[in-house]
Design an enzyme around this catalytic site. Structure first.
Site, PDB file in Angstrom:
ATOM      1  CD  GLU A 177     -41.234  -8.876 -48.814  1.00 39.45           C
ATOM      2  OE1 GLU A 177     -41.670  -8.060 -49.779  1.00 39.45           O
ATOM      3  OE2 GLU A 177     -41.795  -8.752 -47.662  1.00 39.45           O
ATOM      4  NE  ARG A 224     -40.083   2.839 -43.248  1.00 38.91           N
ATOM      5  CZ  ARG A 224     -41.251   2.549 -42.339  1.00 38.91           C
ATOM      6  NH1 ARG A 224     -41.355   1.261 -42.021  1.00 38.91           N
ATOM      7  NH2 ARG A 224     -42.053   3.373 -41.786  1.00 38.91           N
ATOM      8  CG  ASP A 241     -48.450  -1.169 -40.991  1.00 36.87           C
ATOM      9  OD1 ASP A 241     -48.887  -0.670 -39.703  1.00 36.87           O
ATOM     10  OD2 ASP A 241     -47.815  -0.559 -41.741  1.00 36.87           O
ATOM     11  CE1 TYR A 294     -36.949  10.345 -37.889  1.00 41.56           C
ATOM     12  CE2 TYR A 294     -39.073  11.516 -37.628  1.00 41.56           C
ATOM     13  CZ  TYR A 294     -38.391  10.517 -38.184  1.00 41.56           C
ATOM     14  OH  TYR A 294     -39.276   9.539 -38.790  1.00 41.56           O
TER      15      TYR A 294
END
Length: 397
Positions: free
Chosen positions: A32, A106, A304, A215
């Site tokens: 990462e 997230r 993605d 939400y």
């Protein structure tokens, strides 16, 4: 010897793939580029197609501890505030699809996947190691990071997001395309909102050239709000995260109903972050056109990096989780060579991903419709309700 998968990218798709592939018997080395995993204040909707997989990985209790489970999806007119239609979720989703519909912060889902990957034997995670380049000679793939680390593995997965370096070297198909849509996002304390704007449901407000979705997340303690409008931001397209202000959002929304204005106006005093609103310029790519866009040789793409999509079907994270499960299934096929396994992964995924991408674009046009099309949309939702709001082909997979 245990085969080894190299993964570029430690986001949702990369961590899901690391966990799934390690469970399938491969060793995994994930790299990462960020020096540390940090919290991003945005929400994610997970349909039964995604939660079913998470449960299968043993994450049911972990998800239950951090998520909310809305009892319905309510569609309202952004101009009048009138309810247009309702899709029951909650117990109905469990009964119909065998898995819940969940909404989650997230950062909470990312942390859940990271912990599970770190606890899984055979997974190594390296931070501050963004991919610089790779080489595939047909026998092995070699990865070089921007800090000079060189690693060899049996396959490479590009899970490095919308601006994927793996994709650019593999496909050379240029940058993502601007959608012309802007997303204002806020994460709010539920207790600080007007009582009428709380509740265990997903609410979608549809208006001309705009829509707003809210939400609950974090067991209902916080409310995720995203407003998507037409427009563009100045500066580099890749610099997607900007500070924003309620005044700019109010101007973009125009003459919406009083409850929706109250939601926007409540954000500064209810925010959980340093700034009430953050602004994203949305970008995507055309729908996947074939398996060659998801795997070549010893290199594959996921999430993605493979199929970035507009958020109008709430399936970005879901498709990345599905990719991870399909990749693990393919890599476990010991009777065939690795390039063939990756091709089987791509063949299993590309048409479904293309369908979801296309449906997401279509939904955006429907959500933002004007004139007679908007009136027809509202009438269809009123008359048909859950028949037009449910997506069985997606949730049953």
């Amino acid at each position: 010897m245990t085969p080894q998968l190299l993964i570029a990218g430690g986001g949702m798709g990369g961590l899901a793939a690391a966990l799934a592939v390690a469970r399938a018997g491969w060793a995994v080395r994930l790299y990462e580029r960020a020096p540390a995993f940090t919290e991003v204040g945005a929400g994610i909707q997970l349909g039964p197609n995604a939660t079913r997989i998470l449960h299968g990985w043993g994450l049911e209790d972990g998800l239950r501890a951090v998520a909310a489970f809305p009892d319905r999806l309510q569609v309202r007119c952004a101009l009048s505030g009138a309810e247009l239609g309702v899709l029951p979720l909650g117990a109905r989703a469990l009964q119909r699809y065998g898995a819940p519909y969940a909404t989650v912060h997230r950062a909470d889902l990312h942390a859940l996947l990271r912990r599970a990957a770190e606890e899984q034997a055979g997974v190594h995670i390296g931070l501050d190691q963004g991919l610089d380049a790779f080489a595939d000679d047909g026998q092995a793939v070699r990865l070089k990071t921007a800090r000079g680390l060189e690693v060899e593995g049996d396959a490479l997965l590009g899970a490095d997001g919308l601006w994927s370096r793996v994709r650019q070297q593999l496909l050379s198909d240029g940058p993502p395309r601007a959608t012309g849509h802007l997303a204002y996002r806020a994460m709010l304390r539920t207790a600080a909102l007007p009582p009428a704007l709380r509740g265990p449901q997903v609410t979608a407000w549809l208006g001309p050239r705009l829509h707003v979705v809210q939400y609950p997340v974090r067991r209902g303690e916080a409310m995720n709000v995203v407003a998507i409008v037409h427009g563009a931001v100045a500066g580099e397209a890749q610099d997607w995260d900007h500070e924003a202000h309620a005044a700019g959002l109010r101007h973009a929304l125009g003459a919406v109903c009083a409850p929706l204005r109250e939601l926007v106006d409540a954000a500064p005093r209810a925010t959980l972050n340093a700034h009430a609103w953050r602004l994203w310029a949305l970008a995507d790519r055309p729908a996947v056109s074939g398996p060659h866009q998801m795997a070549r040789g010893l290199v594959a793409l996921a999430g993605d990096a493979a199929h970035p999509m507009r958020p109008y079907l709430a399936q970005g994270a879901g498709m990345a989780i599905e990719d991870a499960a399909a990749l693990a299934h393919a890599l476990a096929m010991d009777a065939v060579d690795v390039p063939t396994r990756l091709q089987r992964y791509a063949l299993a995924r590309w048409q479904r991903c293309a369908r979801v991408q296309a449906r997401s674009v279509r939904n955006g046009r429907v959500f933002h419709a004007i004139g007679l099309v908007r009136l027809g949309r509202d009438m269809s939702i009123r008359l048909l309700g859950d028949k037009v709001l449910d997506v069985p082909w997606l949730y049953r997979a």
